[in-house]
Design an enzyme around this catalytic site. Structure first.
Site, mmCIF file in Angstrom:
data_model
loop_
_atom_site.group_PDB
_atom_site.id
_atom_site.type_symbol
_atom_site.label_atom_id
_atom_site.label_comp_id
_atom_site.label_asym_id
_atom_site.label_seq_id
_atom_site.Cartn_x
_atom_site.Cartn_y
_atom_site.Cartn_z
ATOM 1 N N ASP A 146 0.832 -1.201 0.000
ATOM 2 C CA ASP A 146 0.000 0.000 0.000
ATOM 3 C C ASP A 146 0.866 1.251 0.000
ATOM 4 O O ASP A 146 2.084 1.184 0.188
ATOM 5 C CB ASP A 146 -0.884 0.020 1.256
ATOM 6 C CG ASP A 146 -2.030 -0.975 1.140
ATOM 7 O OD1 ASP A 146 -2.342 -1.387 0.012
ATOM 8 O OD2 ASP A 146 -2.600 -1.314 2.183
ATOM 9 N N LYS A 171 -1.380 2.013 -7.790
ATOM 10 C CA LYS A 171 -1.213 2.656 -9.101
ATOM 11 C C LYS A 171 -1.359 1.724 -10.286
ATOM 12 O O LYS A 171 -1.116 2.121 -11.413
ATOM 13 C CB LYS A 171 0.203 3.261 -9.178
ATOM 14 C CG LYS A 171 0.236 4.754 -8.932
ATOM 15 C CD LYS A 171 1.579 5.288 -9.369
ATOM 16 C CE LYS A 171 1.884 6.617 -8.718
ATOM 17 N NZ LYS A 171 3.316 6.820 -8.601
ATOM 18 N N MET A 229 -8.137 7.596 9.820
ATOM 19 C CA MET A 229 -8.712 8.135 8.570
ATOM 20 C C MET A 229 -9.762 9.219 8.836
ATOM 21 O O MET A 229 -10.828 9.222 8.212
ATOM 22 C CB MET A 229 -9.377 7.007 7.755
ATOM 23 C CG MET A 229 -8.388 6.036 7.179
ATOM 24 S SD MET A 229 -9.181 4.738 6.211
ATOM 25 C CE MET A 229 -9.707 3.624 7.490
HETATM 26 N N1 SAH Z 1 -4.292 -1.137 9.084
HETATM 27 C C1 SAH Z 1 -3.787 0.154 9.521
HETATM 28 C C2 SAH Z 1 -4.781 1.263 9.294
HETATM 29 C C3 SAH Z 1 -5.094 1.519 7.835
HETATM 30 S S1 SAH Z 1 -6.219 2.841 7.583
HETATM 31 C C4 SAH Z 1 -3.343 0.068 10.971
HETATM 32 O O1 SAH Z 1 -3.639 -0.919 11.653
HETATM 33 O O2 SAH Z 1 -2.660 0.982 11.426
HETATM 34 C C5 SAH Z 1 -5.131 4.185 7.265
HETATM 35 C C6 SAH Z 1 -5.112 5.115 8.449
HETATM 36 O O3 SAH Z 1 -4.233 4.595 9.440
HETATM 37 C C7 SAH Z 1 -4.580 6.507 8.169
HETATM 38 O O4 SAH Z 1 -5.579 7.336 7.624
HETATM 39 C C8 SAH Z 1 -4.196 6.944 9.565
HETATM 40 O O5 SAH Z 1 -5.332 7.305 10.321
HETATM 41 C C9 SAH Z 1 -3.658 5.656 10.153
HETATM 42 N N2 SAH Z 1 -2.191 5.540 10.044
HETATM 43 C C10 SAH Z 1 -1.491 4.577 9.430
HETATM 44 N N3 SAH Z 1 -0.167 4.764 9.612
HETATM 45 C C11 SAH Z 1 -0.030 5.865 10.374
HETATM 46 C C12 SAH Z 1 1.068 6.569 10.916
HETATM 47 N N4 SAH Z 1 2.328 6.172 10.722
HETATM 48 N N5 SAH Z 1 0.820 7.660 11.660
HETATM 49 C C13 SAH Z 1 -0.429 8.088 11.899
HETATM 50 N N6 SAH Z 1 -1.511 7.462 11.397
HETATM 51 C C14 SAH Z 1 -1.317 6.373 10.658
#
Ligand code: SAH
Length: 265
Positions: A46, A68, A181
Site C-alpha cells: 500500500d 497505481k 482516517m
Molecule cells: N491497518 C492500519 C490502518 C489503515 S487505515 C493500521 O492498523 O494501522 C489508514 C489510516 O491509518 C490513516 O488514515 C491513519 O489514520 C492511520 N495511520 C497509518 N499509519 C499511520 C502513521 N504512521 N501515523 C499516523 N496514522 C497512521
C-alpha cells in the site's frame, strides 16, 4: 539460518501472506513480517508503507504498489484481489503488505475472503496497529485502570453503504476514542461527540506520520479540533486520540525518552 529466521515457516509457492507492516518504523515490524519480506517473490504494498520497510524485501523481489496499477490513481479493491489471486496461481510466493495490522481498517478481511473464495491458501501476520503505536510511543496508554476499561477504535471514513457512525452514541460510552482516517471529517465528528455529551475540554492527542521522520504531534481540546482541521494544521495520515488517556502523557513526559525515528521510515 539465523535464530530469528528459523522462527518463521517458509512461504510456499502459490500462497499469499497478508502481512502487517506496523506504523512505519521498520523496527516495529514483527519477526514474521521481516522474515516474510526476506522470502517473497512479489511484495504487493500500500501507499503508507515506509521505504525502510520495503528495503527489507529480498534482493530481486518485485515490489508492486497496489495503488497505481493500470495507471489508475487508486486501485479498485477488486483489482487488488484479482492481482493477488493471479500471482498465487502463477506459483509466486506473495506477500501482501499492509500498514499497521492488516485486519484493522485495512481491508485485509476483504482480501482474505477473496483468496478463500478463489481457493488460494494464505496466512495472516498481525502487525502493530498505528492507532495503538502512535499513542504508546508518546506516553498515552490505550487503557489505564483509573481512566477506562474499554477503548473505541473508529474510522472517520465509514464505507459507503455501511451506514454512518453514531458519534453521539460512541461519546455516551465514555470510552476514549481513537480515530483512523478522520482528518477530513474531524469537524463533524467533534460536533457529534460534543452533542453526545463529551466535554469540550476533553483532551486530544493528534499524531501525524507516527514513527517517521515527518512525525508531528498536536495536543488540543475537543473544542479546538474543528478549527485545527479547517486551518489545515492536521495532515493525513494521522491518529486522533480523544479522552482522559491523553492526559497521562503529561505525567510521563519528563522521563519519557524521545522516540527515535528511523531515518528512512
Ligand atoms: N491497518 C492500519 C490502518 C489503515 S487505515 C493500521 O492498523 O494501522 C489508514 C489510516 O491509518 C490513516 O488514515 C491513519 O489514520 C492511520 N495511520 C497509518 N499509519 C499511520 C502513521 N504512521 N501515523 C499516523 N496514522 C497512521
Amino acid at each position: 539460518m539465523s535464530a530469528l529466521s528459523r522462527l518463521t515457516p517458509a512461504i510456499e509457492p502459490g500462497t499469499v501472506w497478508l502481512v502487517g507492516a506496523g506504523p512505519g518504523d521498520p523496527g516495529l515490524l514483527t519477526v514474521h513480517a521481516a522474515n516474510a519480506l526476506a522470502q517473497a517473490d512479489v511484495v504487493v504494498h500500500d501507499a503508507l508503507i515506509g521505504e525502510g520497510v520495503l528495503a527489507l524485501a529480498r534482493e530481486g523481489a518485485v515490489l508492486e504498489y497496489a495503488g497505481k496499477r493500470g495507471g489508475k490513481p487508486s486501485a479498485v479493491q477488486r483489482d487488488i484481489c484479482e492481482r493477488l489471486i493471479a500471482l498465487a496461481r502463477a506459483g509466486k510466493r506473495v506477500v501482501r503488505l499492509k500498514g499497521g495490522d492488516p485486519f484493522v481498517f485495512g481491508r485485509g478481511g476483504e482480501e482474505a475472503l477473496a483468496l478463500a473464495q478463489a481457493g488460494i491458501r494464505f496466512r495472516i501476520v498481525p502487525g502493530v496497529s498505528s492507532g495503538l503505536a502512535a499513542l504508546a510511543i508518546h506516553g498515552v496508554p490505550a487503557t489505564t485502570r483509573d481512566t477506562n476499561h474499554a477503548v473505541v477504535l473508529a474510522t472517520g471514513h465509514a464505507a459507503e453503504g455501511a451506514g454512518g457512525t453514531d458519534w453521539a452514541a460512541l461519546a455516551r460510552t465514555g470510552a476514549p476514542i481513537v480515530l483512523y482516517m478522520a482528518v477530513s471529517t474531524l469537524p463533524s465528528i467533534a460536533a457529534g461527540l460534543i452533542e453526545g455529551g463529551l466535554a469540550a475540554t476533553t483532551p486530544v492527542l493528534v499524531v501525524h506520520a507516527a514513527t517517521s521522520t515527518r512525525e508531528e504531534i498536536i495536543e488540543a481540546s475537543l473544542a479546538e479540533l474543528p478549527a485545527l482541521a479547517q486551518a489545515g494544521r492536521i495532515a493525513s495520515p494521522a491518529i486522533v486520540a480523544i479522552g482522559a488517556i491523553a492526559r497521562v502523557r503529561a505525567a510521563l513526559a519528563e522521563h519519557l525518552l524521545a522516540y527515535r525515528q528511523a531515518a528512512s521510515a
